[in-house]
Every structure is written in structure tokens, then in C-alpha cells.
Design an enzyme around this catalytic site. Structure first.
Site: not given
Lengths: 503, 497
Positions: A179, A155, A80
Site C-alpha cells: 500500500s 491503499s 494517511k
């Protein structure tokens, strides 16, 4: 040759170890897959084919010399874009960090590199991890591989979509309010938020320091455990890191036995407000656990009604302070104010932050600044911290009677892109079931448990365990995964629609 | 705007000063407060930095255990209670020299609190109550280039050096200092000087005001005599010497009184002390609207020093200053007045160090309270900022004891050493200061003196030895002072016997 992109990390590790395949082959197959499908998915903000292949070649060479290697050496991974990667861009999905290349590695990144996992690239995310749909990325949304007109969750939509679209067997996500777990639920993948402090936060660009936690995003429970074991452990660079030994998560995932396990269904995290198809798959999954010998009871934690409110005070408060460092003085995008000769440093800071941050980030900075203001602190931040204390106490007493808790991970399946973009509150409500684990610091895991009848989209079930008992999640989830796959005759993801590929 | 100043004594006829002091002490730990960067003073700009103290995205702080230890020892020396559990807090405000745009500090949970120290002024003891001593980090340093003032206004551009960012600081905050108004300036000075000696004795800081490792801020307001309503306070920074502490207090009392007499309102603001003029200039205006949005630092675990550790640290404290002073006075055979002068001049530790370097206490006192105190007054500098060390004083005294120079020549050696001309030995050589001990050369000079003043010579020959002084003076004059007066006397008496 079988499609290497469909293999689990564990299968790849075994094949690599047996020298049946090379890491370069696997990495190249995944790079090709990214090239073919990521135009439609947009899971990646940055692909580092060259770096990944170089690592793969190095691991292959070391393996040829019979060097002792990490179990996952040579298995590619996606990271990420909120974790610092030395030499690779790290934007956090924000314009304000466009072009920033960290001069150092996050501890998680360092562990991945040390273990020889080729890093395929950096995955898309809501800006600074603020959002539940990945639509708040400054670089455009990620699309759900099950239906590209829908969001992949957020997210960490990029990491989840990359894994669901077979662009990577493994990915790193971060979870501040769900997330990792919510995108896992919405894309039919496995996502784990470890115990707070279980994985180092050093190099994880903070949204809310007391809530953030990095964890694995995979297609199977065992793969998640293997990755968890690799990235977890005490880090002297992170004061909030737990000094204890990492729980035996891989062994727990292999054990997969729920006989006699006491499971609590959290009354407040289900029922009203939850989509019928979500509720139905959840109930069936719990029935499977009962049939396998688990003792299932319903539990109630009334203080949960305050969790969402507390979260939306603590998170923006910490974020407002954490994001102050983005001032265009030392790094990041600098945008001088227009129409001002000789602007002051303060004016440049203000105009750069105005140009560099998106609306959702500004919304949370303003909320947090307000909540911390003199005269409001006690009513807002102070009260929210008290809620956390009460929640922690209530979870602890609940865990005295049950081993793990379960709930649907998300109240709904994946909604359409743009559907909730203008209604932040509706989007915030989507995190109602995942947020409590962050407030209390306990671990949570989301496992796909089927498709909702009304839309044919994946549904996730969340397991919660006490602090430092992450192994319980893996044991229970691996057991349920096996029961479900026996029932389905395969994995859920194998039923996902084929993506159009670009040659 | 020109300000009307009311003379200090007159101001005190109408107002009572309300004063508090904040002292920032830079610790001399090897590494910074929250990262492993070195803390050396004077390094090339931005060479002692890392992801943590530059606040690169993702970096996290870790508390320096040595700094906590220093803070606890300091708290104990200040007779404070040590918190069983305390936290760091974030003080949020934007400033380019502060990388995170918040300062990691302590707010309502300081490591040390509720202490006191006794300071002496003109033989009278005053108790200063310490509200708290807390840990925090220093900011970077902005350098404003261009313009005439070196301040941000009028500068062409600014540079920031982050070497200082993250250096551990301890802030010591007094409660309101309750002393007779006329004593306030001297007590303020004595307090800062006392804290300097106290902390210096712990070895946890260089406590150099001139280098900024000890910084004092003077908070002052006036209230009309008899009133219980507090006035608006100013906070004077940039006070870089003990002498300046005293001057800053005097000036602010005069300035406040001028404003209040004219019916004006004192601004709540930061002021900068001006060393050359002894005045203060307006800095940043502060107001109650300043809101630092303090909250507990979530990136750091709470600090909870065990009672055992605190007691271990207490055992490492040097003897209390009053005890130490009594011991030194006895060891040195100083009178009460000598001792008071020594303390007043801020020369206690300098004399200790000079004596340790081999000089007698009397000789050390002679130099520090005489020559050095005079230079300090003339230059308006603190005595320890003159550029001469106890070791150098001891070296010069050793040259006197060896008969190679005399007291008068020593003054020139001091000049040379302070001017950076080298060691005492080198200065003696380069300035050709060595006394002439060659009996041939001296003998010739003595002969010429006797020839030049036959009357005096005759009187000495007749037994009137007091007149020898005239002949000695003539020889010394011819030798431009570079002779051992004792040896000259011997030669004269030999020749006239």
C-alpha cells in the site's frame, strides 16, 4: 519567488534552516495548492490548514529564537488517515469511523509533532487499507495526478497522489501488502516499507498486525530517508517494535554507490503477466545499475508461487479479528436495526457493522472468519503461516548471495477508475510483487524508473533488502535515481501534466 | 420448568460424578495485563481506562512483566512445568463488556502445565492434577439496570464499566478429579480452599472470593455406574464461597441425576449458582458450535522465560503448605484434631495473622474455631468474609487480657465491629461494655448479693468456697455482665473471710 510546492523536503529544510523562507510561507503555499488541485485529485479526506499554519508559526518563532530544531522542522507533511491523530478526525476511509476524533496520537504522529512538521491533513485510502486502488474509500476515490481518469494505486493512493500533485513534499503511508510501494509506482513517487518492527505500529489502526508497517512517501530517495529516520526507532508501546538502532538510511541515501553491489533479479516477480512497458523500463533501469558497476544476477525463489495465497489467508484472518472492535459500543457510527423495537446490543452491533463497513471490508472479514474456523484453521491459517516460514528461509538463503533484490513494483501501470472494481481477484494480483516483503518482514522501496511506452504512465522498480538492512535500499535507490535523472535531465514528476487549478 | 432432584446419596447409587474445576485468580499487580492502567478495586466506573484497555482504534497491548512473574510463581507453587516458550492467543467472540471483541488469552501454549496439589479431607489426602495455568485478561463488567433480577432479561438498559477490562487473570484448570463419588463435594471445596491459601501465600493476589479476585467454576457431568461414556457437562459459575463450591457440586449431581433418571438429556450450558437457595439457574447455552477462532496474538511477542529466571522465582516460593502446616502445628501446640478443624474452617491464615498481631495461639483458635466458625455457619458465609479481621480479633483479645472486657462482652464487641461501629475500643465505649473495675461500685453490689442470699454467704464463710459461684452470679447479673468475675470473687472472699 520560486514555487515552494515544487521543492523537495531536503531543499525546504535547508532553506528554512538558512532562514531564507519561513515555514508559514511553505505551509500556506501548500494549503493554497491543495485548495487549487485537490478538488480534482481528492488526495485529502481532511485538511487542517489552521493547525498546520499554527505549527508552522510556532516553528518559525522557535527558529527565530535560535532554538535547536529537528532537521525537518517546519516542512509540512500529510498523514494517511489510518494513523491516530489527536484532535484530528481519523476515519480509515470508513463510514464506521465517521466523525471519530482520537484522544491520543499514534507514535508516528507524536514523533512528527515533536519534530515540528506541520500536519496538512489526513489522506484518502481504501477503507481500512483494504484495496489497491483507493476506490474502496467510503468517501470517494482519489485520482491519479498523471491522468485523473485513472487510479493512483492503493491503499495509500491519497498519500501518493498528494506528493505527486505537489500538495505535500512528504507523506506517511502504511503498507500491508504494497500500500505504500504500489501507489508510489503508479504515481511516479518514492515509497518505502521499512523492516517490520522498524517503525512503531502504536496508533496505526491495524488491518493485519503481523504485516502492517508505516513508512515514508516522498518525491526523492533522500527525502524518504530523512522521514524514515524521523519516524523509526524502538517504541515500548509496540511489542513487535525492534529494539535495535535505526539503520543509517540518510547516510546511505547520500552515499548512492552501487559499485560492487550484488543485485538479484527475482525471476518469479516479472516476465509473464507483467505489462511490456513495465518490463522494458525495469530492464533499462537494471542495465543502468550494471553499467554503474553493480553485479547483477538472476535468482529464483520458487516458494514465491505460494505467497499471494498465503497473504490472502493471513491478512483477512487477522483483519477479521482486528476489526471486531468496531461494534458501535464505545465509538464510531451507531446504526440501530430498522423495524426492531428495543434492539439488543448484539443487534445494534450487527446493524452498525452492516451499515458502517463497505463490501471489500465485509468480504475480507468473512474470508478471515472462515479461515480461522474450527476444522479449517490448520488447512488455511496454519498452512499460510508455514508458507511464511518457508519464504523467510528462502529469502534468507537468497540474501546470502546478493545484497539486494529487484523486481518491477507492480505488474501494470495505473488502470482506469472502475476497471477492476468488480473483479477483486484481478486487483489482488496487482500486489504479487509487493506482498512477499510483508510476509517475510523485509524492507522494500519503490522508485520511479520512467514511463511505459504504451500509456505514458509511471513505472516503479522495487528494491528488497534483508531485515534491518533498510540502508541498502536507500543506497541502491539513490544511486539509480541519480543515474536516471542524469539520463532524463530532470525528475520524472517534472514531466507530469500540469493539473488544472481552481482559483 | 421445575426440575426433579434426586437426593445426593441416592444419585450416587446409580451415577458417578465426573468433575473438573476452573479457578480464575485476579492478580494484584499495580497495573493491568496489557497497559499501564491502575487496578484498584472499587474505583469510579470507567476512570481506570486508556486507549489500550478501551480498544480504541490503533492501540496495542504490551505484556505486564510482573504478571508473567506472578504466573510463573503460581505455576511453580502448583508443581507445574513452566513453558520455555509460549504465546498469547485471541479468543474471538462478540460481547459488549469485552472492548476488542476478543479476549487475549492463552490457548494451546499455556505458561504453566502438568502440575498437581494434594488436598486433605477428613484426614485423607487426595491428589488433584492440574492440567494448566494460563494468563489472560478480565472483561469489563456489565450492569443491567431495571427489571427485578439484575440480569439482562427484563432490564431497561445496561451500563458497562471497563475498569476491570484488562485486569490480569490466571486460570487454573484441573484434569478430571478422580475421588470417591461421595467425597466429590468436600474435595472440591477443599481444593478451592487450598488453592486460595497457596496463592494467598505467594502474595500475588488478594484471593477474595467475595470480591471476585478468586472465582471458581464447577464443571460436572454424570455417567451411569459402570459406564465409560462421559455425560454432558454443565459449567456452574457465580460460586462465590468455599461453602458454595460444595453446595454447587451436590446440587448439580442431584439435578443431573433427576434429568437422567427421567430419560432426559442434560444441556451443555453455563449455570449460575444461587447463593440464597443453593440451586443453579440456566445461563448461556453452550454448544459445540461455539467457535472462538483462536489464533496466536500477532500484536504480542512470545513469552520465553529463561530457566535462570524460573529458578530464581522458585527460590522465592514460600515453604510448601504441608511443611508450613506441620511447623505451625508444632509452634502452636495444636492437636491433630485442632489442626484439621483449623484447615476445615479455612482459618489457618486467619489464626496466623491473629497470632502475628499478638494473640496467643490458644486464644486465636478459641475465637476463630468457636465464635467465628459459629457465625460463619449461621450466616452461610466463609469465615474470612464475616467482616472481621485478624487484627481486630487481636485487639479484642488484648482488651480481655487487660481485664477491660470479658469473653462474654467480647461477643458484643464483635457484633459492633462487624456492624461497622468503629474499632474495638470505640465499640466498647459506645456500647458501654467496659467491665466495672471500680471496687466501690462492685463492693456495693457484692454487699447486696451477700444480703440477698445469707445462706450462701454463711456456707462460704464456713469454708465451702464452691458456693461462692452463686454469689458471683448474682453480682454479674446485677452488673449486666460488665464485671470482671475474678475481681468479684476476690471481693466476696475478702468480705466473707
Amino acid at each position: 519567488m520560486t514555487d515552494l510546492t515544487r521543492k523537495t523536503a531536503d531543499e525546504l529544510a535547508q532553506a528554512l534552516s538558512a532562514k531564507e523562507i519561513s515555514s508559514v510561507e511553505v505551509t500556506q503555499a501548500l494549503v493554497d495548492r491543495i485548495g487549487a488541485v485537490d478538488g480534482a485529485i481528492h488526495a485529502f479526506l481532511h485538511v487542517d490548514a489552521e493547525g498546520a499554519l499554527a505549527t508552522a508559526a510556532d516553528v518559525d518563532e522557535r527558529r527565530a529564537r535560535n532554538e535547536q530544531l529537528s532537521y525537518l522542522a517546519g516542512v509540512p507533511i500529510a498523514v494517511k488517515d489510518v494513523l491516530a491523530t489527536k484532535g484530528l478526525p481519523t476515519t480509515c476511509g470508513s463510514k464506521i469511523l465517521e466523525g471519530w476524533i482520537p484522544p491520543y496520537d499514534a507514535t508516528v504522529t507524536a514523533k512528527i509533532k515533536a519534530a515540528g512538521l506541520p500536519i496538512l491533513g489526513k489522506t484518502n485510502m481504501d477503507e481500512f487499507a483494504m484495496g489497491s486502488s483507493t476506490e474502496h474509500s467510503a468517501y470517494g476515490p482519489t485520482h491519479n495526478p498523471w491522468d485523473t481518469t485513472r487510479i493512483p494505486g492503493g491503499s495509500g493512493g491519497g498519500s501518493a497522489a498528494a506528493v505527486a500533485a505537489f500538495e505535500a513534499p512528504l507523506a506517511i503511508g502504511t503498507d500491508t501488502g504494497g500500500s505504500i510501494r504500489q501507489p508510489g509506482a503508479l504515481t511516479g513517487t518514492v515509497g518505502v516499507k521499512p523492516t517490520y518492527g522498524g517503525v512503531s505500529r502504536y496508533g496505526l489502526v491495524a488491518m493485519a498486525s503481523s504485516l502492517d508497517q508505516a513508512g515514508p512517501v516522498t518525491r526523492t530517495v533522500l527525502d524518504a530517508a530523512l522521514l524514515h529516520e524521523l519516524i523509526a526507532g524502538h517504541d515500548p508501546m509496540d511489542s513487535t517494535s525492534i529494539p535495535d538502532a535505526v539503520p543509517a538510511v540518510v547516510a546511505a541515501a547520500r552515499r548512492a554507490d552501487v559499485k560492487g553491489l550484488r543485485i538479484g533479479i527475482v525471476k518469479e516477480l516479472g516476465g509473464e503477466g507483467f505489462q511490456p512497458g513495465v518490463q522494458a523500463r525495469f530492464t533499462e533501469a537494471v542495465d543502468l545499475l550494471t553499467a554503474a558497476g553493480a553485479e547483477v544476477v538472476e535468482v529464483s525463489i520458487p516458494s514465491l508461487q505460494h505467497a499471494l495465497g498465503a497473504y490472502y489467508l493471513v491478512m483477512p484472518s487477522e483483519a477479521s479479528s482486528n476489526l471486531a472492535k468496531f461494534d458501535a459500543m464505545r465509538y464510531g457510527v451507531r446504526v440501530p436495526p430498522t423495524g426492531v423495537d428495543d434492539p439488543s446490543a448484539e443487534q445494534v452491533m450487527a446493524s452498525s457493522r452492516d451499515a458502517g463497513f463497505g463490501d471489500e471490508v465485509k468480504r475480507r472479514i468473512i474470508l478471515g472468519t472462515y479461515a480461522l474456523s474450527s476444522g479449517y484453521y490448520d488447512a488455511y491459517y496454519g498452512s499460510a503461516q508455514k508458507v511464511r516460514t518457508i519464504l523467510a528461509r528462502d529469502f534468507a538463503s537468497t540474501f546470502a548471495d546478493v545484497d539486494v533484490l529487484v523486481s518491477p513494483t507492480s505488474p501494470t501501470t495505473a488502470y482506469r477508475l472502475g476497471e477492476k472494481l468488480d473483479d477483486p481477484l484481478a486487483m489482488y494480483l496487482g500486489d504479487v510483487a509487493t506482498i512477499p516483503a510483508n510476509l517475510v518482514g523485509i524492507p522494500g522501496l519503490s522508485l520511479p524508473v520512467g514511463l511505459a511506452d504504451e500509456d505514458g504512465l509511471p513505472v516503479g522498480l522495487q528494491f528488497l533488502a534483508p531485515q534491518k538492512a533498510d540502508d541498502r535500499l536507500y543506497n541502491a535507490a539513490a544511486a539509480l535515481e541519480r543515474l536516471l535523472e542524469e539520463k532524463w535531465g530532470g525528475t520524472l514528476l517534472s514531466t507530469a501534466p500540469e493539473l488544472e487549478t481552481v482559483r | 420448568m421445575t426440575e426433579t432432584l434426586v437426593p445426593f446419596d441416592e444419585a450416587l447409587t446409580r451415577y458417578d460424578p465426573v468433575m473438573g474445576l476452573e479457578i480464575h485468580i485476579e492478580l494484584n499487580t499495580a497495573t493491568k495485563m496489557f497497559c499501564g492502567c491502575p487496578t484498584d478495586f472499587g474505583a469510579e466506573p470507567n476512570t481506570q481506562v486508556c486507549p489500550v484497555c478501551l480498544a480504541l482504534p490503533g492501540a496495542l497491548p504490551v505484556v505486564n512483566a510482573k504478571a508473567v512473574e506472578s504466573a510463573i510463581r503460581m505455576g511453580l507453587a502448583l508443581n507445574c512445568k513452566i513453558a520455555e516458550w509460549c504465546r498469547f492467543a485471541r479468543k474471538n467472540y462478540f460481547y459488549p463488556d469485552m472492548p476488542k471483541n476478543f479476549q487475549t488469552s492463552q490457548y494451546d501454549e499455556p505458561i504453566a502445565f502438568d502440575g498437581w496439589v494434594d488436598v486433605e479431607v477428613d484426614g485423607e489426602t487426595f491428589r488433584i492434577e492440574i492440567e494448566r495455568a494460563h494468563m489472560e485478561e478480565d472483561t469489563g463488567k456489565a450492569l443491567h439496570v431495571g427489571g427485578s433480577t439484575g440480569r439482562i432479561h427484563g432490564a431497561d438498559f445496561s451500563l458497562v464499566d471497563y475498569n476491570r477490562a484488562g485486569i490480569p487473570l490466571i486460570e487454573i484448570v484441573t484434569r478430571t478429579i478422580e475421588v470417591p463419588p461421595e467425597k466429590a463435594p468436600a474435595v472440591a471445596r477443599a481444593y478451592v480452599s487450598y488453592v486460595r491459601d497457596l496463592i494467598g501465600g505467594l502474595g500475588v493476589s488478594d484471593v477474595r472470593m467475595d470480591q471476585g479476585s478468586l472465582r471458581a467454576d464447577v464443571n460436572l457431568s454424570l455417567k451411569p455406574k459402570g459406564s465409560t461414556v462421559l455425560g454432558t457437562r454443565s459449567e456452574t459459575k457465580n460460586v462465590n464461597s468455599f461453602r458454595s463450591v460444595e453446595r454447587a457440586v451436590r446440587f448439580e449431581i442431584s439435578r443431573h441425576a433427576g434429568i437422567l433418571d427421567a430419560g432426559g438429556a442434560v444441556l451443555q450450558e453455563t449455570r449460575h449458582f444461587q447463593e440464597d437457595s443453593g440451586t443453579t439457574l440456566s445461563g448461556r447455552e453452550k454448544s459445540d458450535a461455539d467457535d472462538y477462532r483462536y489464533f496466536p496474538e500477532p500484536d504480542l511477542a512470545p513469552v520465553s522465560p529463561s530457566r535462570e529466571w524460573v529458578e530464581e522465582l522458585r527460590a522465592t516460593l514460600p515453604e510448601p503448605p504441608a511443611v508450613r502446616r506441620a511447623r505451625l502445628q508444632a509452634d502452636w501446640g495444636f492437636s491433630d484434631l485442632d489442626m484439621r478443624d483449623t484447615i476445615g474452617a479455612g482459618a489457618l491464615d486467619l489464626i496466623v495473622a491473629t497470632v502475628e498481631a499478638g494473640t496467643t495461639p490458644q486464644a486465636a483458635k478459641k475465637w476463630w474455631l468457636g465464635e467465628m466458625a459459629r457465625r460463619s455457619n449461621e450466616a452461610g458465609q466463609d469465615i474470612d468474609a464475616l467482616g472481621i479481621t485478624p487484627q481486630q480479633v487481636a485487639e479484642i483479645q488484648a482488651l480481655i487480657d487487660a481485664g477491660r472486657i470479658n469473653d462474654k462482652l467480647a461477643r458484643s464487641v464483635f457484633d459492633g465491629v462487624i456492624a461497622g461501629e468503629g474499632t474495638a475500643e470505640e465499640v466498647v465505649v459506645s456500647r458501654q461494655l467496659e467491665v466495672v473495675s471500680d471496687d466501690g461500685a462492685l463492693g456495693a453490689a457484692v454487699d447486696r448479693a451477700i444480703e440477698g442470699d445469707p445462706d450462701a454467704a454463711a456456707k462460704v464463710r464456713a469454708g465451702n468456697l464452691g458456693v461462692a459461684g452463686a454469689l458471683i452470679g448474682a453480682v454479674m447479673k446485677e452488673m449486666r455482665g460488665q464485671a470482671d468475675a475474678g475481681r468479684v470473687r476476690e471481693l466476696i472472699l475478702e468480705k466473707l473471710s
